[in-house]
Design a protein around this motif. Structure first.
Motif, PDB file in Angstrom:
ATOM      1  N   GLN A   1       0.839  -1.192   0.000  1.00 52.33           N
ATOM      2  CA  GLN A   1       0.000   0.000   0.000  1.00 52.33           C
ATOM      3  C   GLN A   1       0.879   1.247   0.000  1.00 52.33           C
ATOM      4  OE1 GLN A   1      -3.138  -0.478  -0.263  1.00 52.33           O
ATOM      5  NE2 GLN A   1      -4.262   1.327   0.415  1.00 52.33           N
ATOM      6  N   VAL A   2       0.451   2.250  -0.759  1.00 48.99           N
ATOM      7  CA  VAL A   2       1.169   3.520  -0.844  1.00 48.99           C
ATOM      8  C   VAL A   2       0.193   4.644  -0.508  1.00 48.99           C
ATOM      9  CG1 VAL A   2       2.302   5.141  -2.410  1.00 48.99           C
ATOM     10  CG2 VAL A   2       2.826   2.702  -2.543  1.00 48.99           C
ATOM     11  N   GLN A   3       0.644   5.585   0.270  1.00 48.09           N
ATOM     12  CA  GLN A   3      -0.168   6.753   0.585  1.00 48.09           C
ATOM     13  C   GLN A   3       0.458   7.977  -0.103  1.00 48.09           C
ATOM     14  OE1 GLN A   3       1.041   4.768   3.413  1.00 48.09           O
ATOM     15  NE2 GLN A   3      -0.742   3.521   2.887  1.00 48.09           N
ATOM     16  N   LEU A   4      -0.397   8.759  -0.723  1.00 47.87           N
ATOM     17  CA  LEU A   4       0.036   9.981  -1.403  1.00 47.87           C
ATOM     18  C   LEU A   4      -0.766  11.151  -0.855  1.00 47.87           C
ATOM     19  CD1 LEU A   4       0.054   8.570  -5.049  1.00 47.87           C
ATOM     20  CD2 LEU A   4       2.035   8.933  -3.589  1.00 47.87           C
ATOM     21  N   VAL A   5      -0.078  12.203  -0.482  1.00 47.28           N
ATOM     22  CA  VAL A   5      -0.744  13.378   0.086  1.00 47.28           C
ATOM     23  C   VAL A   5      -0.288  14.612  -0.677  1.00 47.28           C
ATOM     24  CG1 VAL A   5      -1.117  14.791   2.123  1.00 47.28           C
ATOM     25  CG2 VAL A   5      -0.876  12.305   2.349  1.00 47.28           C
ATOM     26  N   GLU A   6      -1.255  15.277  -1.304  1.00 47.05           N
ATOM     27  CA  GLU A   6      -0.965  16.506  -2.044  1.00 47.05           C
ATOM     28  C   GLU A   6      -1.159  17.720  -1.145  1.00 47.05           C
ATOM     29  OE1 GLU A   6      -3.309  13.835  -5.028  1.00 47.05           O
ATOM     30  OE2 GLU A   6      -3.486  14.461  -2.926  1.00 47.05           O
ATOM     31  N   SER A   7      -0.427  18.768  -1.467  1.00 48.04           N
ATOM     32  CA  SER A   7      -0.601  20.047  -0.784  1.00 48.04           C
ATOM     33  C   SER A   7      -0.156  21.160  -1.722  1.00 48.04           C
ATOM     34  CB  SER A   7       0.204  20.093   0.516  1.00 48.04           C
ATOM     35  OG  SER A   7       1.582  19.928   0.260  1.00 48.04           O
ATOM     36  N   GLY A   8      -0.530  22.380  -1.374  1.00 50.42           N
ATOM     37  CA  GLY A   8      -0.061  23.537  -2.127  1.00 50.42           C
ATOM     38  C   GLY A   8      -1.071  24.185  -3.041  1.00 50.42           C
ATOM     39  N   GLY A   9      -2.262  23.621  -3.129  1.00 42.32           N
ATOM     40  CA  GLY A   9      -3.270  24.236  -3.979  1.00 42.32           C
ATOM     41  C   GLY A   9      -3.792  25.531  -3.374  1.00 42.32           C
ATOM     42  N   GLY A  10      -4.603  26.231  -4.154  1.00 39.81           N
ATOM     43  CA  GLY A  10      -5.173  27.475  -3.666  1.00 39.81           C
ATOM     44  C   GLY A  10      -5.734  28.322  -4.781  1.00 39.81           C
ATOM     45  N   LEU A  11      -5.994  29.582  -4.448  1.00 39.96           N
ATOM     46  CA  LEU A  11      -6.550  30.553  -5.393  1.00 39.96           C
ATOM     47  C   LEU A  11      -5.438  31.513  -5.813  1.00 39.96           C
ATOM     48  CD1 LEU A  11      -8.929  32.010  -6.807  1.00 39.96           C
ATOM     49  CD2 LEU A  11      -9.292  33.235  -4.646  1.00 39.96           C
ATOM     50  N   VAL A  12      -5.297  31.705  -7.119  1.00 47.30           N
ATOM     51  CA  VAL A  12      -4.255  32.596  -7.632  1.00 47.30           C
ATOM     52  C   VAL A  12      -4.796  33.330  -8.846  1.00 47.30           C
ATOM     53  CG1 VAL A  12      -3.263  30.813  -9.131  1.00 47.30           C
ATOM     54  CG2 VAL A  12      -1.818  32.681  -8.298  1.00 47.30           C
ATOM     55  N   GLN A  13      -4.277  34.514  -9.089  1.00 53.09           N
ATOM     56  CA  GLN A  13      -4.693  35.265 -10.269  1.00 53.09           C
ATOM     57  C   GLN A  13      -3.974  34.745 -11.502  1.00 53.09           C
ATOM     58  OE1 GLN A  13      -3.998  39.435  -9.367  1.00 53.09           O
ATOM     59  NE2 GLN A  13      -6.142  39.679  -8.747  1.00 53.09           N
ATOM     60  N   ALA A  14      -4.592  34.971 -12.632  1.00 54.10           N
ATOM     61  CA  ALA A  14      -3.967  34.574 -13.898  1.00 54.10           C
ATOM     62  C   ALA A  14      -2.586  35.213 -14.006  1.00 54.10           C
ATOM     63  CB  ALA A  14      -4.844  35.003 -15.067  1.00 54.10           C
ATOM     64  N   GLY A  15      -1.636  34.414 -14.467  1.00 53.34           N
ATOM     65  CA  GLY A  15      -0.259  34.858 -14.565  1.00 53.34           C
ATOM     66  C   GLY A  15       0.566  34.533 -13.338  1.00 53.34           C
ATOM     67  N   GLY A  16      -0.091  34.110 -12.278  1.00 52.29           N
ATOM     68  CA  GLY A  16       0.603  33.790 -11.041  1.00 52.29           C
ATOM     69  C   GLY A  16       1.178  32.390 -11.028  1.00 52.29           C
ATOM     70  N   SER A  17       1.705  32.008  -9.870  1.00 54.69           N
ATOM     71  CA  SER A  17       2.385  30.721  -9.717  1.00 54.69           C
ATOM     72  C   SER A  17       1.911  29.996  -8.469  1.00 54.69           C
ATOM     73  CB  SER A  17       3.901  30.931  -9.612  1.00 54.69           C
ATOM     74  OG  SER A  17       4.433  31.539 -10.770  1.00 54.69           O
ATOM     75  N   LEU A  18       2.009  28.692  -8.514  1.00 58.25           N
ATOM     76  CA  LEU A  18       1.775  27.834  -7.357  1.00 58.25           C
ATOM     77  C   LEU A  18       2.729  26.664  -7.447  1.00 58.25           C
ATOM     78  CD1 LEU A  18      -2.133  27.505  -7.066  1.00 58.25           C
ATOM     79  CD2 LEU A  18      -0.620  28.613  -5.420  1.00 58.25           C
ATOM     80  N   ARG A  19       3.081  26.104  -6.301  1.00 55.95           N
ATOM     81  CA  ARG A  19       3.858  24.871  -6.283  1.00 55.95           C
ATOM     82  C   ARG A  19       3.098  23.815  -5.496  1.00 55.95           C
ATOM     83  NH1 ARG A  19       9.824  23.159  -3.961  1.00 55.95           N
ATOM     84  NH2 ARG A  19       8.729  23.248  -1.957  1.00 55.95           N
ATOM     85  N   LEU A  20       2.802  22.730  -6.171  1.00 53.40           N
ATOM     86  CA  LEU A  20       2.138  21.602  -5.535  1.00 53.40           C
ATOM     87  C   LEU A  20       3.183  20.591  -5.078  1.00 53.40           C
ATOM     88  CD1 LEU A  20      -0.809  20.955  -8.027  1.00 53.40           C
ATOM     89  CD2 LEU A  20      -0.681  22.578  -6.126  1.00 53.40           C
ATOM     90  N   SER A  21       2.865  19.907  -3.980  1.00 52.86           N
ATOM     91  CA  SER A  21       3.724  18.842  -3.466  1.00 52.86           C
ATOM     92  C   SER A  21       2.929  17.560  -3.363  1.00 52.86           C
ATOM     93  CB  SER A  21       4.271  19.199  -2.087  1.00 52.86           C
ATOM     94  OG  SER A  21       5.064  20.372  -2.139  1.00 52.86           O
ATOM     95  N   CYS A  22       3.609  16.449  -3.571  1.00 52.54           N
ATOM     96  CA  CYS A  22       3.012  15.119  -3.428  1.00 52.54           C
ATOM     97  C   CYS A  22       3.977  14.293  -2.585  1.00 52.54           C
ATOM     98  CB  CYS A  22       2.796  14.491  -4.792  1.00 52.54           C
ATOM     99  SG  CYS A  22       2.262  12.761  -4.744  1.00 52.54           S
ATOM    100  N   ALA A  23       3.586  14.028  -1.345  1.00 51.70           N
ATOM    101  CA  ALA A  23       4.433  13.267  -0.430  1.00 51.70           C
ATOM    102  C   ALA A  23       3.986  11.818  -0.412  1.00 51.70           C
ATOM    103  CB  ALA A  23       4.361  13.863   0.973  1.00 51.70           C
ATOM    104  N   ALA A  24       4.919  10.912  -0.673  1.00 54.24           N
ATOM    105  CA  ALA A  24       4.628   9.488  -0.732  1.00 54.24           C
ATOM    106  C   ALA A  24       5.137   8.785   0.515  1.00 54.24           C
ATOM    107  CB  ALA A  24       5.266   8.876  -1.976  1.00 54.24           C
ATOM    108  N   SER A  25       4.396   7.756   0.932  1.00 52.87           N
ATOM    109  CA  SER A  25       4.821   6.929   2.057  1.00 52.87           C
ATOM    110  C   SER A  25       4.295   5.521   1.861  1.00 52.87           C
ATOM    111  CB  SER A  25       4.336   7.516   3.386  1.00 52.87           C
ATOM    112  OG  SER A  25       2.933   7.567   3.415  1.00 52.87           O
ATOM    113  N   GLY A  26       4.803   4.597   2.652  1.00 50.20           N
ATOM    114  CA  GLY A  26       4.373   3.215   2.539  1.00 50.20           C
ATOM    115  C   GLY A  26       5.303   2.417   1.637  1.00 50.20           C
ATOM    116  N   ARG A  27       4.757   1.493   0.858  1.00 48.08           N
ATOM    117  CA  ARG A  27       5.555   0.589   0.040  1.00 48.08           C
ATOM    118  C   ARG A  27       5.949   1.257  -1.280  1.00 48.08           C
ATOM    119  NH1 ARG A  27       5.295  -4.643   1.806  1.00 48.08           N
ATOM    120  NH2 ARG A  27       5.542  -5.528  -0.281  1.00 48.08           N
ATOM    121  N   THR A  28       6.832   2.218  -1.175  1.00 44.92           N
ATOM    122  CA  THR A  28       7.205   3.013  -2.347  1.00 44.92           C
ATOM    123  C   THR A  28       8.356   2.410  -3.140  1.00 44.92           C
ATOM    124  OG1 THR A  28       8.714   4.341  -1.023  1.00 44.92           O
ATOM    125  CG2 THR A  28       6.458   5.155  -1.233  1.00 44.92           C
TER     126      THR A  28
END
Length: 126
Positions: A1-28
């Motif tokens: 089993q593998v667990q994946l947890v995303e973070s970093g989403g949100g509201l941004v204006q056009a032209g802006g930036s965001l960085r998403l993260s995906c943290a994995a754990s378990g049988r990777t």
């Protein structure tokens, strides 16, 4: 089993930036790659980008090439999606997923992924 947890989403204006993260754990240890997908309301899930754990080969959808960058930190078992020059049409729920097929030909297809995170909302206002 593998667990994946995303973070970093949100509201941004056009032209802006965001960085998403995906943290994995378990049988990777048998994971080949991590992919990012997105699904906008009323639309099918679509491939965004993928990266292999070994070698760091990267793959992108044409719609995000030159704007998004996928990277990974093997020590932290974390994959990042840097999103620049965001557009309203990038609005969607973004999810990361674990691929164990050991073939780059499978990376664009959701059905080829074994485990999924819960997703994080990205909203780009005009």
């Amino acid at each position: 089993q593998v667990q994946l947890v995303e973070s970093g989403g949100g509201l941004v204006q056009a032209g802006g930036s965001l960085r998403l993260s995906c943290a994995a754990s378990g049988r990777t240890f048998s994971s080949y790659a991590i992919g990012w997908f997105r699904q906008a309301t009323g639309k099918e899930r679509e491939f965004v980008a993928a990266i292999t754990w070994s070698g760091g080969s990267t793959y992108y959808a044409d719609s995000v090439k030159g704007r998004f960058t996928i990277s990974r930190d093997n020590a932290k078992l974390t994959v990042y999606l840097q999103m620049n020059s965001l557009k309203p049409e990038d609005t969607a729920v973004y999810s990361c997923a674990d691929n164990r097929k050991y073939s780059s030909n499978t990376l664009k297809y959701p059905k080829e992924y074994s485990y999924w995170g819960q997703g994080t909302q990205v909203t780009v206002s005009s």
